[in-house]
Design an enzyme around this catalytic site. Structure first.
Site: not given
Length: 267
Positions: A169, A138, A202
């Site tokens: 991210e 993530h 995601h």
């Protein structure tokens, strides 16, 4: 009575519920006699699910409910991969609640966690010895971001130059950096693997999507892509690491809690 175990997850979609059910069954078998209850951290997910008539309790509500039933202590286990912002928010909320708590660390915390996780994911490296294996997490702007390159370093020691780790991210290692590293290493085929408990939004959009995805970025560089569809939550070796953290958290709770005036502890 045995101390309850609160499993704190991000949220629950249809796919996540299946993964959470698998995790629950594995932990229930290991911690027979302990009540296992679930709490959900994401306000956005709780709101969306409430619109579908599914009520997901936040951690604070679970702590209040357990205290109301007479519990003095609880083990709180996060399902985060790293000890980033979400983990520390959970810790702060638990320590301010009505229970004394012992908190289990996230998946990748100690060196031992790294080695156990690296062994648990061995099967993905055995599928095709000619491909690079790219784990994508993530990501975070928390200082715990350094877990990702540290895990890559360990994977390379264990599996060689085929191992890469990037994040969706955060500043680095981003998609462009990973592609450059893969090209420099001379690979023309990669396997994209979610370094996430659930291969959810995601995975579907950022890794595998048709627009602005990791898959598309690799293919634009003439690198063939194979997608690993399962998140870490399907891997029993990974679940067992969380179980080890629960075990450690249980071990620091005084045996006779009625005789201690100690402040809440977290492990």
């Amino acid at each position: 009575m045995k101390h309850p175990i609160v499993i704190a997850a991000f949220g629950s979609t249809t796919r996540a519920r299946q993964i959470y059910g698998h995790i629950h069954a594995r932990l229930k078998q290991r911690f027979a006699g302990h009540e296992i209850v679930w709490a959900y951290n994401s306000r956005i997910v709780r709101h969306k699910m409430k619109q579908k008539a599914v009520d997901l309790p936040p951690p604070a509500a679970v702590f209040d409910e357990l205290a109301g039933r007479g519990y003095q202590w609880a083990v709180v286990q996060s399902l985060n991969v790293i000890c980033g912002h979400e983990f520390h928010r959970l810790k702060d909320e638990a320590l301010k609640g009505p229970l004394r708590v012992s908190i289990g660390h996230s998946l990748l915390c100690s060196a031992g966690d790294f080695f156990k996780a690296a062994e648990a994911i061995r099967p993905v490296f055995e599928k095709d010895p000619q491909e690079a294996v790219v784990f994508v997490g993530h990501g975070t702007d928390h200082c715990a971001w350094s877990v990702y390159p540290a895990f890559e370093s360990l994977l390379r020691q264990k599996y060689g130059s085929r191992a890469f780790v990037g994040v969706v991210e955060g500043d680095w290692p981003d998609c462009a950096a990973v592609i450059a590293a893969v090209q420099s290493a001379g690979f023309c085929r990669v396997r994209l693997v979610p370094l996430m408990l659930v291969a959810g939004v995601h995975f579907e959009e950022d890794l595998a999507g048709n627009e602005d995805s990791w898959k598309g970025a690799f293919e634009s560089e003439n690198i063939e892509v194979c997608l690993e569809m399962a998140g870490l939550g399907t891997n029993t070796g990974i679940i067992d690491i969380f179980g080890d953290h629960i075990e450690s958290a249980i071990d620091v709770i005084p045996e006779d809690v009625s005789l201690t005036g100690q402040m809440p502890k977290w492990q």
